[in-house]
Design a protein around this motif. Sequence first.
Motif, PDB file in Angstrom:
ATOM      1  N   ARG A  13      13.551  36.115  51.898  1.00  0.00           N
ATOM      2  CA  ARG A  13      13.297  36.497  50.506  1.00  0.00           C
ATOM      3  C   ARG A  13      12.052  37.081  50.257  1.00  0.00           C
ATOM      4  NH1 ARG A  13      15.887  34.670  46.264  1.00  0.00           N
ATOM      5  NH2 ARG A  13      14.174  34.688  45.114  1.00  0.00           N
ATOM      6  N   ALA A  14      11.044  36.869  51.132  1.00  0.00           N
ATOM      7  CA  ALA A  14       9.615  37.468  51.096  1.00  0.00           C
ATOM      8  C   ALA A  14       9.753  38.996  51.493  1.00  0.00           C
ATOM      9  CB  ALA A  14       8.506  36.854  51.859  1.00  0.00           C
ATOM     10  N   ALA A  15      10.634  39.072  52.576  1.00  0.00           N
ATOM     11  CA  ALA A  15      10.672  40.406  53.084  1.00  0.00           C
ATOM     12  C   ALA A  15      11.591  41.470  52.080  1.00  0.00           C
ATOM     13  CB  ALA A  15      11.529  40.551  54.332  1.00  0.00           C
ATOM     14  N   GLN A  16      12.609  41.076  51.522  1.00  0.00           N
ATOM     15  CA  GLN A  16      13.449  41.462  50.388  1.00  0.00           C
ATOM     16  C   GLN A  16      12.747  42.023  49.341  1.00  0.00           C
ATOM     17  OE1 GLN A  16      15.853  42.838  51.945  1.00  0.00           O
ATOM     18  NE2 GLN A  16      17.606  41.787  51.035  1.00  0.00           N
ATOM     19  N   GLN A  17      11.709  40.938  49.082  1.00  0.00           N
ATOM     20  CA  GLN A  17      10.855  41.377  47.740  1.00  0.00           C
ATOM     21  C   GLN A  17       9.772  42.234  48.098  1.00  0.00           C
ATOM     22  OE1 GLN A  17       8.456  37.906  46.178  1.00  0.00           O
ATOM     23  NE2 GLN A  17       8.652  39.025  43.819  1.00  0.00           N
ATOM     24  N   ARG A  18       9.232  42.227  49.269  1.00  0.00           N
ATOM     25  CA  ARG A  18       8.344  43.340  49.634  1.00  0.00           C
ATOM     26  C   ARG A  18       9.135  44.641  49.443  1.00  0.00           C
ATOM     27  NH1 ARG A  18       3.733  44.007  48.868  1.00  0.00           N
ATOM     28  NH2 ARG A  18       4.257  45.731  47.965  1.00  0.00           N
ATOM     29  N   ALA A  19      10.267  44.686  50.158  1.00  0.00           N
ATOM     30  CA  ALA A  19      10.995  46.009  50.250  1.00  0.00           C
ATOM     31  C   ALA A  19      11.469  46.664  48.867  1.00  0.00           C
ATOM     32  CB  ALA A  19      12.475  45.799  51.040  1.00  0.00           C
ATOM     33  N   ALA A  23       9.691  49.939  47.371  1.00  0.00           N
ATOM     34  CA  ALA A  23      10.536  50.908  46.465  1.00  0.00           C
ATOM     35  C   ALA A  23      10.232  51.263  44.996  1.00  0.00           C
ATOM     36  CB  ALA A  23      11.995  50.477  46.650  1.00  0.00           C
ATOM     37  N   ALA A  24       9.755  50.278  44.377  1.00  0.00           N
ATOM     38  CA  ALA A  24       9.316  50.239  43.044  1.00  0.00           C
ATOM     39  C   ALA A  24       7.932  51.252  42.770  1.00  0.00           C
ATOM     40  CB  ALA A  24       9.026  48.952  42.451  1.00  0.00           C
ATOM     41  N   ARG A  25       7.218  51.177  43.771  1.00  0.00           N
ATOM     42  CA  ARG A  25       5.904  51.771  43.955  1.00  0.00           C
ATOM     43  C   ARG A  25       6.198  53.271  44.373  1.00  0.00           C
ATOM     44  NH1 ARG A  25       0.864  49.648  45.601  1.00  0.00           N
ATOM     45  NH2 ARG A  25       0.815  51.418  47.171  1.00  0.00           N
ATOM     46  N   SER A  50      21.584  41.915  43.442  1.00  0.00           N
ATOM     47  CA  SER A  50      20.554  41.205  44.290  1.00  0.00           C
ATOM     48  C   SER A  50      19.100  41.389  43.603  1.00  0.00           C
ATOM     49  CB  SER A  50      20.578  41.905  45.821  1.00  0.00           C
ATOM     50  OG  SER A  50      21.739  41.477  46.193  1.00  0.00           O
ATOM     51  N   VAL A  51      18.979  42.522  42.974  1.00  0.00           N
ATOM     52  CA  VAL A  51      17.773  42.681  42.276  1.00  0.00           C
ATOM     53  C   VAL A  51      17.361  41.606  41.547  1.00  0.00           C
ATOM     54  CG1 VAL A  51      16.159  44.200  41.265  1.00  0.00           C
ATOM     55  CG2 VAL A  51      17.668  45.049  42.500  1.00  0.00           C
ATOM     56  N   TYR A  52      18.151  40.947  40.692  1.00  0.00           N
ATOM     57  CA  TYR A  52      17.977  40.160  39.769  1.00  0.00           C
ATOM     58  C   TYR A  52      17.851  38.783  40.404  1.00  0.00           C
ATOM     59  CZ  TYR A  52      19.895  43.415  35.917  1.00  0.00           C
ATOM     60  OH  TYR A  52      20.042  44.443  35.214  1.00  0.00           O
ATOM     61  N   GLN A  53      18.094  38.420  41.627  1.00  0.00           N
ATOM     62  CA  GLN A  53      17.546  37.444  42.299  1.00  0.00           C
ATOM     63  C   GLN A  53      15.957  37.412  42.407  1.00  0.00           C
ATOM     64  OE1 GLN A  53      19.771  36.844  45.897  1.00  0.00           O
ATOM     65  NE2 GLN A  53      21.284  37.278  44.809  1.00  0.00           N
ATOM     66  N   TYR A  54      15.419  38.354  42.255  1.00  0.00           N
ATOM     67  CA  TYR A  54      14.060  38.552  42.572  1.00  0.00           C
ATOM     68  C   TYR A  54      13.101  38.669  41.249  1.00  0.00           C
ATOM     69  CZ  TYR A  54      15.463  38.670  47.415  1.00  0.00           C
ATOM     70  OH  TYR A  54      15.994  38.620  48.600  1.00  0.00           O
ATOM     71  N   PHE A  55      13.688  39.449  40.601  1.00  0.00           N
ATOM     72  CA  PHE A  55      12.834  39.935  39.085  1.00  0.00           C
ATOM     73  C   PHE A  55      14.242  39.836  37.973  1.00  0.00           C
ATOM     74  CE2 PHE A  55      11.606  42.745  42.333  1.00  0.00           C
ATOM     75  CZ  PHE A  55      10.197  42.229  42.685  1.00  0.00           C
TER      76      PHE A  55
END
Length: 205
Positions: A13-19, A23-25, A50-55
């Motif tokens: 999850r941490a790696a996916q959020q970092r990715a 990407a957002a940056r 999947s994005v909604y799992q993090y934001f």
Amino acid sequence: MPRISAPTVAEHRAAQQRALLDAARAILAETGRPPTFAALAERAGLARPSVYQYFRSAEDLLRAMVEDIFPRWSATVAQAMDEAPDDAARVLAYIRANLELVAEGEHALATALASIGPASAVAEGSRVMHDELLQPLADTLRVLGVRDVTRTSELVNAVVNSGSRMIESGAPLEQVWASVEELVTPFVESLVLRSVGRVDEPLGA
């Protein structure tokens, strides 16, 4: 459960959020606009759900970007200062690191984020970054015997801000740095001499 690419679910999850944040940056830097979840998912190579799992929302994403971008700036400057060989070099490292970040586009990125991010989060992030940026500089100036640390820190920061504007207007980093170094070096050298004199005085008494 989706297939994970890390030893643990938490690391995945941490790696996916970092990715996603990276990407957002990148999208923000390219467009100056907040990324849509569809564009974000495509850039990060994930399915849109999947994005909604993090934001949970676009505002939640912007808040996370604020919390990510501003502290990274402070950490980069602090590391440059820590690697400097002495206190005089620390002051110059503070200025140089800030200007390098501006030249790399980080300042423009932070400015763009400030213009679109949640006002409270941006204001708090800006305040925290300003405080974190000035603290190691203030500590160094204090060691060097500066009488009015707060005012001198702000004056050094004014040099950074002026140099930043020059770089953002198209001036090459090295040209701006040459002028800044020529201006600031006599100041820090005089602080060192004064500091050494103050330390050595009792020995010669």
